[in-house]
Design an enzyme around this catalytic site. Structure first.
Site, PDB file in Angstrom:
ATOM      1  N   TYR A  64     -16.859   3.380   6.024  1.00 58.74           N
ATOM      2  CA  TYR A  64     -15.389   3.341   6.170  1.00 58.74           C
ATOM      3  C   TYR A  64     -14.985   3.880   7.545  1.00 58.74           C
ATOM      4  O   TYR A  64     -14.273   3.207   8.305  1.00 58.74           O
ATOM      5  CB  TYR A  64     -14.728   4.151   5.045  1.00 58.74           C
ATOM      6  CG  TYR A  64     -13.268   4.444   5.267  1.00 58.74           C
ATOM      7  CD1 TYR A  64     -12.298   3.447   5.147  1.00 58.74           C
ATOM      8  CD2 TYR A  64     -12.840   5.735   5.617  1.00 58.74           C
ATOM      9  CE1 TYR A  64     -10.952   3.729   5.372  1.00 58.74           C
ATOM     10  CE2 TYR A  64     -11.502   6.014   5.828  1.00 58.74           C
ATOM     11  CZ  TYR A  64     -10.564   5.015   5.713  1.00 58.74           C
ATOM     12  OH  TYR A  64      -9.240   5.300   5.936  1.00 58.74           O
ATOM     13  N   THR A  77      -8.152   7.172  10.982  1.00 58.95           N
ATOM     14  CA  THR A  77      -8.564   8.233  10.066  1.00 58.95           C
ATOM     15  C   THR A  77      -9.335   9.370  10.733  1.00 58.95           C
ATOM     16  O   THR A  77     -10.007   9.162  11.746  1.00 58.95           O
ATOM     17  CB  THR A  77      -9.456   7.604   8.965  1.00 58.95           C
ATOM     18  OG1 THR A  77     -10.016   8.643   8.170  1.00 58.95           O
ATOM     19  CG2 THR A  77     -10.591   6.783   9.549  1.00 58.95           C
ATOM     20  N   ASP A  78      -9.266  10.544  10.096  1.00 57.10           N
ATOM     21  CA  ASP A  78     -10.083  11.695  10.504  1.00 57.10           C
ATOM     22  C   ASP A  78     -11.576  11.429  10.261  1.00 57.10           C
ATOM     23  O   ASP A  78     -12.421  12.119  10.822  1.00 57.10           O
ATOM     24  CB  ASP A  78      -9.647  12.952   9.732  1.00 57.10           C
ATOM     25  CG  ASP A  78      -9.674  12.768   8.223  1.00 57.10           C
ATOM     26  OD1 ASP A  78      -9.551  11.620   7.747  1.00 57.10           O
ATOM     27  OD2 ASP A  78      -9.824  13.777   7.502  1.00 57.10           O
ATOM     28  N   ILE A  97      -4.849 -10.124   6.958  1.00 61.46           N
ATOM     29  CA  ILE A  97      -5.042  -9.841   8.392  1.00 61.46           C
ATOM     30  C   ILE A  97      -6.434 -10.226   8.884  1.00 61.46           C
ATOM     31  O   ILE A  97      -6.667 -10.362  10.075  1.00 61.46           O
ATOM     32  CB  ILE A  97      -4.725  -8.364   8.745  1.00 61.46           C
ATOM     33  CG1 ILE A  97      -5.685  -7.386   8.060  1.00 61.46           C
ATOM     34  CG2 ILE A  97      -3.263  -8.031   8.462  1.00 61.46           C
ATOM     35  CD1 ILE A  97      -5.691  -5.993   8.692  1.00 61.46           C
ATOM     36  N   ALA A 114      -5.599  -1.952   5.175  1.00 61.81           N
ATOM     37  CA  ALA A 114      -6.949  -1.443   5.444  1.00 61.81           C
ATOM     38  C   ALA A 114      -7.792  -1.530   4.190  1.00 61.81           C
ATOM     39  O   ALA A 114      -7.264  -1.620   3.072  1.00 61.81           O
ATOM     40  CB  ALA A 114      -6.879   0.017   5.904  1.00 61.81           C
ATOM     41  N   TYR A 115      -9.092  -1.536   4.404  1.00 64.07           N
ATOM     42  CA  TYR A 115     -10.041  -1.369   3.288  1.00 64.07           C
ATOM     43  C   TYR A 115     -10.229   0.144   3.193  1.00 64.07           C
ATOM     44  O   TYR A 115     -10.826   0.761   4.066  1.00 64.07           O
ATOM     45  CB  TYR A 115     -11.355  -2.069   3.626  1.00 64.07           C
ATOM     46  CG  TYR A 115     -12.358  -2.065   2.493  1.00 64.07           C
ATOM     47  CD1 TYR A 115     -12.607  -3.217   1.746  1.00 64.07           C
ATOM     48  CD2 TYR A 115     -13.070  -0.907   2.167  1.00 64.07           C
ATOM     49  CE1 TYR A 115     -13.531  -3.218   0.706  1.00 64.07           C
ATOM     50  CE2 TYR A 115     -13.988  -0.902   1.128  1.00 64.07           C
ATOM     51  CZ  TYR A 115     -14.214  -2.054   0.406  1.00 64.07           C
ATOM     52  OH  TYR A 115     -15.121  -2.058  -0.622  1.00 64.07           O
ATOM     53  N   GLY A 136       0.819  -1.217   0.000  1.00 58.87           N
ATOM     54  CA  GLY A 136       0.000   0.000   0.000  1.00 58.87           C
ATOM     55  C   GLY A 136       0.852   1.265   0.000  1.00 58.87           C
ATOM     56  O   GLY A 136       2.092   1.208   0.056  1.00 58.87           O
ATOM     57  N   LEU A 190       1.207   3.846   2.296  1.00 57.34           N
ATOM     58  CA  LEU A 190       1.986   4.172   3.495  1.00 57.34           C
ATOM     59  C   LEU A 190       3.149   3.198   3.676  1.00 57.34           C
ATOM     60  O   LEU A 190       4.270   3.601   3.998  1.00 57.34           O
ATOM     61  CB  LEU A 190       1.069   4.176   4.732  1.00 57.34           C
ATOM     62  CG  LEU A 190       1.746   4.492   6.058  1.00 57.34           C
ATOM     63  CD1 LEU A 190       2.404   5.870   6.043  1.00 57.34           C
ATOM     64  CD2 LEU A 190       0.722   4.418   7.207  1.00 57.34           C
TER      65      LEU A 190
HETATM   66  N1  LIG Z   1      -5.355   7.249   1.994  1.00 55.66           N
HETATM   67  C1  LIG Z   1      -5.875   8.181   2.783  1.00 55.66           C
HETATM   68  O1  LIG Z   1      -6.247   9.286   2.349  1.00 55.66           O
HETATM   69  C2  LIG Z   1      -6.030   7.943   4.257  1.00 55.66           C
HETATM   70  C3  LIG Z   1      -6.548   8.936   5.078  1.00 55.66           C
HETATM   71  C4  LIG Z   1      -6.683   8.702   6.453  1.00 55.66           C
HETATM   72  C5  LIG Z   1      -6.283   7.488   6.967  1.00 55.66           C
HETATM   73  N2  LIG Z   1      -5.792   6.509   6.144  1.00 55.66           N
HETATM   74  C6  LIG Z   1      -5.380   5.234   6.726  1.00 55.66           C
HETATM   75  O2  LIG Z   1      -3.988   5.092   6.503  1.00 55.66           O
HETATM   76  C7  LIG Z   1      -3.655   3.703   6.363  1.00 55.66           C
HETATM   77  C8  LIG Z   1      -2.795   3.510   5.119  1.00 55.66           C
HETATM   78  O3  LIG Z   1      -3.539   3.950   3.990  1.00 55.66           O
HETATM   79  P1  LIG Z   1      -2.936   3.847   2.513  1.00 55.66           P
HETATM   80  O4  LIG Z   1      -3.261   5.122   1.826  1.00 55.66           O
HETATM   81  O5  LIG Z   1      -1.532   3.356   2.562  1.00 55.66           O
HETATM   82  O6  LIG Z   1      -3.899   2.702   1.925  1.00 55.66           O
HETATM   83  P2  LIG Z   1      -3.716   1.782   0.630  1.00 55.66           P
HETATM   84  O7  LIG Z   1      -2.705   2.363  -0.281  1.00 55.66           O
HETATM   85  O8  LIG Z   1      -5.100   1.530   0.130  1.00 55.66           O
HETATM   86  O9  LIG Z   1      -3.112   0.441   1.223  1.00 55.66           O
HETATM   87  C9  LIG Z   1      -3.872  -0.465   1.950  1.00 55.66           C
HETATM   88  C10 LIG Z   1      -3.250  -1.831   1.772  1.00 55.66           C
HETATM   89  O10 LIG Z   1      -3.985  -2.746   2.567  1.00 55.66           O
HETATM   90  C11 LIG Z   1      -3.971  -3.980   1.881  1.00 55.66           C
HETATM   91  N3  LIG Z   1      -5.050  -4.850   2.359  1.00 55.66           N
HETATM   92  C12 LIG Z   1      -6.372  -4.774   2.104  1.00 55.66           C
HETATM   93  N4  LIG Z   1      -7.013  -5.790   2.701  1.00 55.66           N
HETATM   94  C13 LIG Z   1      -6.070  -6.520   3.343  1.00 55.66           C
HETATM   95  C14 LIG Z   1      -6.094  -7.697   4.126  1.00 55.66           C
HETATM   96  N5  LIG Z   1      -7.245  -8.348   4.392  1.00 55.66           N
HETATM   97  N6  LIG Z   1      -4.930  -8.170   4.626  1.00 55.66           N
HETATM   98  C15 LIG Z   1      -3.763  -7.546   4.363  1.00 55.66           C
HETATM   99  N7  LIG Z   1      -3.659  -6.444   3.612  1.00 55.66           N
HETATM  100  C16 LIG Z   1      -4.808  -5.942   3.109  1.00 55.66           C
HETATM  101  C17 LIG Z   1      -4.150  -3.605   0.424  1.00 55.66           C
HETATM  102  O11 LIG Z   1      -3.657  -4.654  -0.385  1.00 55.66           O
HETATM  103  P3  LIG Z   1      -4.414  -5.094  -1.739  1.00 55.66           P
HETATM  104  O12 LIG Z   1      -4.336  -3.888  -2.624  1.00 55.66           O
HETATM  105  O13 LIG Z   1      -3.633  -6.260  -2.187  1.00 55.66           O
HETATM  106  O14 LIG Z   1      -5.822  -5.393  -1.324  1.00 55.66           O
HETATM  107  C18 LIG Z   1      -3.293  -2.350   0.320  1.00 55.66           C
HETATM  108  O15 LIG Z   1      -1.995  -2.656  -0.115  1.00 55.66           O
HETATM  109  C19 LIG Z   1      -4.979   2.964   6.379  1.00 55.66           C
HETATM  110  O16 LIG Z   1      -5.207   2.474   7.686  1.00 55.66           O
HETATM  111  C20 LIG Z   1      -6.009   4.023   6.082  1.00 55.66           C
HETATM  112  O17 LIG Z   1      -7.265   3.700   6.637  1.00 55.66           O
HETATM  113  C21 LIG Z   1      -5.644   6.714   4.808  1.00 55.66           C
END
Ligand SMILES: NC(=O)c1ccc[n+]([C@@H]2O[C@H](COP(=O)([O-])OP(=O)(O)OC[C@H]3O[C@@H](n4cnc5c(N)ncnc54)[C@H](OP(=O)(O)O)[C@@H]3O)[C@@H](O)[C@H]2O)c1
Length: 285
Positions: free
Chosen positions: A127, A103-104, A39, A62-63, A11, A13
């Protein structure tokens, strides 16, 4: 040497953490993508934890599809609630510390000053609700935990607003962007550095923390800044959220108060637009 498991290893992060790892010679990162470690599967988590040695787990899995979650509550719950719970239980058995990213969107956005960690949560969509439930499961099952709520993550990695804007600008001379949702864009690399600082300082002040970049912006401000800083000539018009309906309702205001993390870790947080310049420079490298 400190061993650190990073879940959701492909992902955004997690990739930003990977990009930083060479600067920390005393840290050993182990990345597990969704195919290597689901997970949401308790047995798979138990099996993985029993065969891998680490003291910290950073849960980047995360989803994250905010709109899709509205019609896919089951999958969002599986990953964001059950997944977080499984990791917390397994960390407790292993005496490992879990850093859970949240998240916010746990807030409803009705405040007009920055949200503190003790403000009442009330998510407006699936979400945010599942992420909040995940936070609670972590706290219930594991003492050694940090929950870091962040907002509007972007970087040169993965899918995010900055990259979408640059792509959308190709072949267009006008974009309309929502201007009545206010928050703070956060460079995922800044968040990654902060998470690593929790580990390198051996911090044990467990609990919930807010982390975003400094400053305040609307999506419209963010889009304008992306184009200005990249020298892309395009007209951007502000629109209200109601002109761009989405399945998930988003908070109108989700600025986070970072006093707690700044005091605890003694960090200065970069202003969002300064970090945007860095992210763009890294993207065009
Ligand atoms: N992006 C934002 O704007 C934002 C804002 C606030 C908070 N956050 C939080 O920050 C964190 C990181 O976000 P990000 O932007 O890095 O998200 P991301 O790019 O969508 O990455 C999430 C990763 O989780 C993996 N994943 C999904 N289901 C899974 C499972 N069952 N077991 C293991 N891995 C799984 C996905 O893999 P696959 O692609 O293979 O499914 C993906 O690589 C998350 O907790 C998110 O809720 C994000």
């Amino acid at each position: 040497m400190i061993n650190i498991l990073v879940t959701g290893g492909n992902g955004q992060l997690a990739t930003c953490i990977k990009d930083l790892e060479s600067t920390y010679s005393d840290l050993n990162f182990i990345y597990a993508n969704s195919a290597q470690l689901n997970i949401a599967d308790f047995d798979a988590v138990q099996q993985f934890f029993s065969t891998t040695n680490f003291q910290y787990c950073i849960n980047c899995a995360a989803y994250t599809a905010v709109d899709k979650a509205e019609s896919d509550q089951e999958k969002a719950t599986e990953v964001n609630v059950v997944g977080a719970k499984n990791l917390a239980i397994a960390c407790a058995e292993k005496n490992a510390t879990l850093i859970q990213v949240s998240t916010d969107f746990v807030f409803n956005g009705e405040k007009s000053v920055a949200y503190t960690e003790t403000d009442t949560t009330n998510p407006t969509g699936v979400y945010g609700a599942t992420k909040l439930e995940g936070e609670l499961e972590v706290a219930k099952n594991l003492e050694q935990h940090f929950v870091i709520r962040t907002s509007w993550l972007y970087s040169e990695n993965g899918n995010n607003f900055m990259k979408t804007m640059i792509k959308l600008s190709e072949g267009r001379d006008l974009l309309t962007i929502v201007a009545d949702q206010i928050g703070t864009p956060t460079y995922a690399t800044d968040l990654a550095e902060t998470i690593i600082k929790i580990i390198t300082t051996n911090n044990t002040q467990y609990g919930v923390y807010h982390y975003s970049n400094e400053g305040v912006a609307s999506w419209y401000d963010f889009a304008k800044a992306i184009f200005e800083e990249s020298n892309i000539k395009i007209k951007v018009l502000p629109i209200p959220s109601k002109a761009f309906p989405t399945p998930a309702k988003r908070p109108h205001f989700s600025v986070l108060d970072k006093t707690k993390i700044k005091t605890n870790l003694q960090i200065e947080i970069p202003y969002w637009r300064d970090s945007l310049k860095k992210a763009l420079a890294n993207s065009y490298e």
